[in-house]
Scaffold this motif. Sequence first.
Motif, PDB file in Angstrom:
ATOM      1  N   GLY A 170      -1.985   6.754   0.975  1.00  0.00           N
ATOM      2  CA  GLY A 170      -3.263   6.371   0.401  1.00  0.00           C
ATOM      3  C   GLY A 170      -3.077   5.644  -0.911  1.00  0.00           C
ATOM      4  N   PRO A 171      -4.099   4.934  -1.368  1.00  0.00           N
ATOM      5  CA  PRO A 171      -3.995   4.151  -2.595  1.00  0.00           C
ATOM      6  C   PRO A 171      -4.055   5.014  -3.841  1.00  0.00           C
TER       7      PRO A 171
ATOM      8  N   GLN B 281      -6.771   0.465  -0.459  1.00  0.00           N
ATOM      9  CA  GLN B 281      -6.008   0.579   0.783  1.00  0.00           C
ATOM     10  C   GLN B 281      -5.821  -0.766   1.462  1.00  0.00           C
ATOM     11  N   TRP B 282      -6.905  -1.573   1.509  1.00  0.00           N
ATOM     12  CA  TRP B 282      -6.899  -2.804   2.306  1.00  0.00           C
ATOM     13  C   TRP B 282      -6.823  -4.082   1.490  1.00  0.00           C
TER      14      TRP B 282
ATOM     15  N   THR C 259       0.825  -1.194   0.000  1.00  0.00           N
ATOM     16  CA  THR C 259       0.000   0.000   0.000  1.00  0.00           C
ATOM     17  C   THR C 259       0.864   1.250   0.000  1.00  0.00           C
TER      18      THR C 259
END
Length: 301
Positions: free
Chosen positions: A6-7, A258-259, A2
């Motif tokens: 932030g992505p 993000q996850w 990541t």
Amino acid sequence: MTPPHGPRVLCAGLVTLDIIQTVDQLPRSNVKQRALGLSVDFGGPAASACGVAAGLGAAEARLLTAIGHGPVAEAVKTYLRRAGVVAVDLAGREVEEAFGASTVLVEQDSGDRAVVSTNAADVPLLLDAVEIGQADVVLLDGHRMELCLAVARAARAAGKPVVLDGGSWKPGTAELLRLVDVAVVSEDFVAPDESLAALMRRCGVYAFGQSLGHRSWTLDVAGQRHVIDVVEVPSGEMVDTVGAGDVLHGALAFAIGQWGLDRVVDACRFASEKASDSCRGMGARGWLAGPSGRKEPGLTF
């Protein structure tokens, strides 16, 4: 891995010019009334979602779309740039105003709305320029289907998760779904001749659900069902519901970027919360604070 800030979110599909007016009540026919407020901004499912991702802190929010040239097209590009969206215009140099347009009336007390839209111009796109770069996640809205298919194929080849905002059934949707990992469709999405679940499973979609406005809905993840609750916004805090679905998808793409797909249920719950939050502000991004700490939803009068 990541990105630290932030992505990187890549969106592909439609951009529009939106004119939003707030009124005491939605007008009847042959009635002229004065608006209480006016907001002019960009809209469209993919564009609005991209703006939301930027506002949530994406390292990059890139939009592949068709805008065109001319004074109004330049205004659309300005609004996108102001929102932190990097717009890649795939319309040819000779094309003017390839975007769509929407007129939106919002009832002040209830947040109810009426929307009149034109489709974007059907123009050839420079698909040779399509690339996903370093994107961590890709969001498609199904508009400009040829573009969405090209982007989905590139994302699948690169092993990047693909999210679909399924507003309605369109020619080419079944082919697109075979390249999609997560699909959250609207109540208006009706597949011909089969149920939503049968369609999604036949096309191999990993996680899918049908959002239901202010009601809770269910996300199916590899055959397991998860309830996605929707936070009710008190009537005294409701401003409008314009763009809430776009917020849902922009926040969903941000969270998946993000996850990762392993936390798709958490991502949907996060997105649902943000969609409810958005009803407290004007338009899809009126609830987001800009870099200066104030809310910046395009031009508001």
